[in-house]
Design an enzyme around this catalytic site. Structure first.
Site, PDB file in Angstrom:
ATOM      1  N   ASP A 117       0.873  -1.168   0.000  1.00  0.00           N
ATOM      2  CA  ASP A 117       0.000   0.000   0.000  1.00  0.00           C
ATOM      3  C   ASP A 117       0.919   1.230   0.000  1.00  0.00           C
ATOM      4  OD1 ASP A 117      -2.069   1.802   0.110  1.00  0.00           O
ATOM      5  OD2 ASP A 117      -3.103   0.866   1.793  1.00  0.00           O
TER       6      ASP A 117
HETATM    7  C1  BGC Z   1      -4.878   3.372   0.037  1.00  0.00           C
HETATM    8  C2  BGC Z   1      -4.952   2.346  -1.067  1.00  0.00           C
HETATM    9  C3  BGC Z   1      -4.824   3.028  -2.394  1.00  0.00           C
HETATM   10  C4  BGC Z   1      -3.549   3.829  -2.435  1.00  0.00           C
HETATM   11  C5  BGC Z   1      -3.335   4.560  -3.741  1.00  0.00           C
HETATM   12  C6  BGC Z   1      -3.671   4.267  -0.094  1.00  0.00           C
HETATM   13  O1  BGC Z   1      -3.750   5.307   0.817  1.00  0.00           O
HETATM   14  O2  BGC Z   1      -4.866   2.723   1.283  1.00  0.00           O
HETATM   15  O3  BGC Z   1      -6.142   1.650  -1.001  1.00  0.00           O
HETATM   16  O4  BGC Z   1      -4.860   2.081  -3.411  1.00  0.00           O
HETATM   17  O5  BGC Z   1      -3.583   4.789  -1.394  1.00  0.00           O
HETATM   18  O6  BGC Z   1      -4.243   5.569  -3.912  1.00  0.00           O
END
Ligand code: BGC
Length: 979
Positions: free
Chosen positions: A377
């Site tokens: 993530d």
């Molecule tokens: C989120 C993810 C997301 C990523 C990219 C993160 O803060 O937890 O779910 O895919 O950002 O936007």
């Protein structure tokens, strides 16, 4: 014992009812809570001994001690010296790390993984070390892709390989995540874009109903078609990897901020919805991402520093709960051939999910046989070397420990780590091969569908996540002033044509099927377009029908449908929660607009789309009052009002309860009716007004997104017979969900601890166990017709009567790579290259950056581990997928309206003194369309996994019971719900 012959028997079990009179729940288990002192947490991690040594307060959580970059930070000299104290010499001789290190060394007993002794009795506080990473390319379905990948990867230089594994940094290119390219070999930069609901930040793309709404449809076909349509849009926008579907958080806490991105707190419903979405997405050649692995159940403290604590929260989950609840949908995702999995921000059993070898190497890659790549993530990677060894394959967005700082934990640090032997070259090769194989596996090497980016072709992303202008900065995250055309405004919404594949119609159909009607007193619904029912017209009641539409939630935000970034405010009608899992609305049909259109001109409509209380005189003039209210939440980087991601309670927000009560008190003269419509990110409590006699209808419309009003009108007026069913339980209070279901709002330490003490018992399983009567049970929902079930037949298909899965199929040998370290010279930055500030590169500026020394592999790295007995194919041991039972039931539509029934199959276990089982668990469901007066047969295949549990001693899934007893104890079909 039954033999392999098939036999039939009627189920005549006398089954316990799941809901009985409520008895007070037992108090929280104080002894197990006491075990989780902060002190224990600090000294708990067995992931790495170093981690423990290093837990002093000046340093805590800032960095993982195995992080290669640590010397730039506040570290003691002792640590630095130790890190370069390595065992890399054998690697240089060209032998595999395993061959050299696995000298059958057995650790002292006390260092072994402390086993859990039962779901309710104790917890696995510590995460087991699980090394080395199983290589990709072991299963037949991927052999070809890995063979092709091998040819490409073998030609790559070290920096080229590193480039494939590392994002170039936040907002350095057009997508939310972009990998480095290998142009020399025609391997492009990959564009990764959210997400679970639609293409985040993209223009002219569909904003689909949210995951929760999809869960409420219980419609497997719609689940797949939504994924497919989203992928078609993604491909046309130049997106290689969709960051969705989301199946974690699962929904352990009903107030969890991001539950709505996923489908349901039930692992089976979530597993089906996820795997169908994945099949839909990947059928179009786009790589799907199953996220967030795992147990990221609340937003508070999900990330280090985001909430003031230096460490992210640790979700402490026992092994059985992990397998039967939280990892279950991920197992389904792997079974559905998912190309990528995203590890989450939080820690699991005190080891960060993105460097938790038990989770990534063990559960995903060994047990589940995951062949794709694990991506972090965004900033969930907390270490360089440790995460690589634990099974992380790609770091996103590429920056290091802090947002947009350009100081990657990989990039050039990974290049160094390979050159000095702290990351074995075969691990790097596997990381790259997994990414490249996934690319081949989806056919993205086909340049007809996936043209290369300029200058070779006109592919790559044709939209910008960072501006809506046509021309913009090419690398907005840096100080580079170069501009170019960044938005081509390609309209991808109508590629489905005007038929039932039209994205607009599909979105509308999903939103309509995701509406759950929970009250329909006196059959007030469906409404008539002229207001009066036919009977009332005959009776000559009233000439003009008066409808009042009330509540802010009925209309679009007056500042614009996309006024709040990432939908991060609760103003106007609620169609999505907030955060990265959102999409820009290309348009938004609000309820009030749609209702205005839907009622006949003869109907007089009064609109008051604020939450101010309308005057009694206005209300008394209405024959029907439609009241809208909502409850919003979302991802933790946004707070709206006093809601910081997770909801504070399950109540309606912005005075919704007060508005509903007021309208119920004053609507109409004598017999006016009130229908309440709620948009929400999860369950809401309706107790403040549900018993009010004027309230005749209650509609839970979830998060419908762009087709909000039209889908609501479809159901309200009966063009669509409602077939949505609750994908969660609606309790009478938040407390009803149990002590485990409460958000931890206040940190209980520098590394906040959250113990999943109730184990398997989340949502309806908790209600059942504690005999708490919910307001509306899981799976509930009304129809405009009535269904009747009959003719239940259960057939054993006993192909394998062993209690445990037998043996473990070997799979194929993964492709090999030369073990020699590359010539360090190839890692140097090309002499004529000009770097852009904060852009993440794989090259070294000088060879002096590569420090030689001895490196301590993580605790457990040298243990010889036999392949996991629960593994053996994609999705776990193949025996688990053997058909064990066949069930059939007839569903008759005995009403006078066509409709769709949702038949739900739950298994139940008899009392077993050795193993604790929930009262019932969902194991299958089918939605079936039945014309009025007709009868259909619904069939279910129950596989072995459905009848198994996770045995914590044997680390595998035996059948829950000896075969001969199964038939008489287990199956109960909840009636197909109807009014
Ligand atoms: C989120 C993810 C997301 C990523 C990219 C993160 O803060 O937890 O779910 O895919 O950002 O936007």
């Amino acid at each position: 014992m039954l033999n392999s012959a098939t036999h039939r028997r009627q189920n005549s079990c006398n089954l316990r009812q799941p809901y009985q009179q409520r008895t007070p729940p037992s108090p929280p288990h104080s002894t197990s809570l006491a075990r989780f002192s902060l002190d224990a947490a600090y000294h708990g991690s067995s992931e790495s001994e170093d981690e423990r040594e290093n837990e002093d307060l000046s340093d805590v959580g800032e960095l993982d001690p195995l992080n290669y970059e640590t010397r730039h930070t506040r570290r003691s000299g002792r640590r630095i010296a130790k890190r370069f104290d390595s065992e890399t010499a054998p690697l240089r001789e060209g032998n595999s790390i395993q061959e050299k290190l696995l000298r059958s060394y057995r650790p002292p007993r006390w260092r072994l993984w402390r086993r859990c002794s039962g779901t309710s009795r104790s917890f696995c506080l510590l995460s087991e070390p699980y090394y080395p990473t199983p290589k990709g390319g072991r299963y037949a379905g991927w052999t070809d892709s890995f063979r092709k990948a091998q040819i490409l990867v073998k030609q790559m230089t070290l920096p080229e390989k590193v480039n494939v594994t590392t994002g170039v940094g936040w907002s350095m290119e057009m997508c939310v995540g972009n990998t480095g390219a290998v142009p020399r070999l025609g391997f492009p930069s990959l564009c990764l874009q959210d997400g679970p609901l639609g293409l985040r930040f993209a223009d002219h793309a569909t904003a689909w109903p949210a995951g929760l709404t999809v869960g409420a449809t219980w419609n497997k076909d719609l689940m797949r078609r939504r994924g497919q349509a989203q992928a078609i849009e993604a491909r046309l926008k130049g997106i290689n990897i969709i960051l969705g579907p989301s199946m974690g958080p699962l929904g352990r806490m009903p107030a969890g901020g991001r539950n709505w991105e996923g489908f349901s707190p039930d692992p089976v419903l979530a597993g089906w919805a996820s795997s169908q979405t994945i099949r839909g997405i990947q059928g179009e050649g786009v790589i799907a991402t199953a996220k967030h692995f795992v147990a990221n159940e609340q937003e508070h403290f999900r990330q280090a520093w985001e909430w003031g604590t230096p460490n992210a929260i640790s979700s402490n989950v026992d092994d059985r709960t992990m397998h039967e609840v939280y990892a279950w949908p991920f197992m389904d995702a792997v079974g559905a051939d998912v190309g990528s999995i995203m590890c989450s921000y939080n820690q699991v059993n005190n080891s960060y999910a993105c460097q938790n070898s038990k989770l990534l190497n063990g559960i995903l890659k060994d047990e589940f046989g995951f062949q794709g790549f694990v991506q972090s993530d965004w900033l969930a990677q907390r270490s360089g070397v440790a995460s690589a060894l634990a099974g992380l394959d790609m770091t996103m967005p590429g920056d290091g420990l802090r947002w947009a700082d350009g100081r990657s934990l990989w990039g050039k640090e990974l290049t160094k780590a390979v050159l000095n032997g702290s990351v074995p070259i075969d691990r790097l090769n596997d990381m790259v091969a997994r990414v490249v194989a996934a690319w081949y596996h989806m056919g993205q090497d086909n340049t007809l569908n996936w043209p290369l980016p300029p200058p070779e072709g006109d592919g790559g992303p044709n939209f910008s996540s960072w501006t809506l202008n046509e021309t913009g900065l090419l690398h907005p995250g840096s100080d580079d002033p170069t501009t170019g055309i960044v938005n081509k405004y390609m309209d991808v919404q109508n590629v489905g044509g005007n038929g039932s594949d039209s994205h607009q119609l599909l979105a509308r159909a999903i939103a309509a099927e995701g509406i759950v009607i929970v009250e329909n007193v006196d059959n007030i619904l469906p409404l008539s377009r002229i207001g009066w029912s036919a009977k009332e017209v005959l009776n000559g009641e009233g000439k003009e029908f008066h409808v009042g539409i009330f509540g802010e939630d009925a209309a679009t935000n007056p500042r614009g449908r996309n006024a709040c970034e990432d939908r991060g405010c609760n103003v106007g009608t609620l169609g999505q929660g907030w955060g990265s899992g959102t999409a820009e609305y290309p348009y938004l049909i609000s309820p009030v607009e749609a209702l205005r259109q839907a009622f006949n001109d003869s109907v007089s409509i009064t609109e008051s789309t604020t939450n101010n209380l309308p005057s009694a005189s206005v209300l008394s003039n209405q024959d029907l009052c439609l009241v809208f209210a909502n409850s919003d939440g979302g991802e933790g980087y946004i707070a709206s009002g006093n809601i910081k991601g997770d909801r504070n309670d399950l109540g309606l927000q912005k005075g919704g309860d007060r508005l509903i009560k007021h309208i119920a008190d004053h609507c109409g003269r004598d017999e006016a009716a009130v229908v309440v419509i709620i948009h929400a990110v999860g369950p809401v409590t309706v107790e403040p007004w549900i018993e009010h006699p004027a309230i005749k209808g209650v509609i839970l419309a979830h998060l419908p997104s762009q087709e909000s009003g039209s889908s609501l009108a479809d159901v309200l007026f009966g063009d669509v017979n409602p077939s949505g069913r609750l994908p969660y339980t609606v309790g009478k209070s938040l407390q009803d969900y149990g002590p485990d279901a409460q958000i931890l709002f206040n940190a209980n330490g520098l590394r906040p601890q959250q113990n999943f003490t109730k184990g398997l018992y989340i949502d309806y399983r908790y209600f059942d166990k504690n005999e708490i009567t919910p307001r509306y049970e899981f799976g509930y929902g009304l129809s405009y017709t009535t269904f009747e079930l009959s003719g239940f037949k259960l057939e054993h298909v006993a192909q394998n009567n062993e209690s445990f899965p037998i043996g473990r199929p070997g799979g194929v040998t993964p492709p090999g790579y030369p073990m020699q370290l590359p010539n360090p010279q190839e890692a140097l930055i090309p002499s004529n290259f000009t770097k852009i500030k904060k852009y993440v590169y794989p090259w070294l500026d000088s060879l002096s950056e590569v420090k030689k020394g001895r490196y301590h592999y993580p605790h457990g790295y040298t243990w010889v581990k036999p392949p996991h007995p629960a593994g053996g194919s994609q999705g776990g041991h193949p025996d688990l997928w053997i058909r064990a039972m066949h069930v059939e039931v007839h569903v008759a539509n005995i009403g006078d309206t066509d409709g769709a029934a949702v038949v739900q199959l739950y298994t139940m276990e008899e009392y077993n003194p050795r193993v604790d089982f929930p009262v019932r668990v969902l194991r299958g469901f089918e939605k079936v369309q039945v014309p009025a007066g007709a009868k259909r047969t619904v069939a279910f295949d129950i596989n072995r996994r459905d009848l198994s549990y996770w045995d914590i001693e044997r680390n595998t899934m035996p059948r829950s019971t000896p075969e001969r007893k199964v038939g008489c104890r287990l199956l109960r079909i909840l009636q197909a719900r109807s009014n």
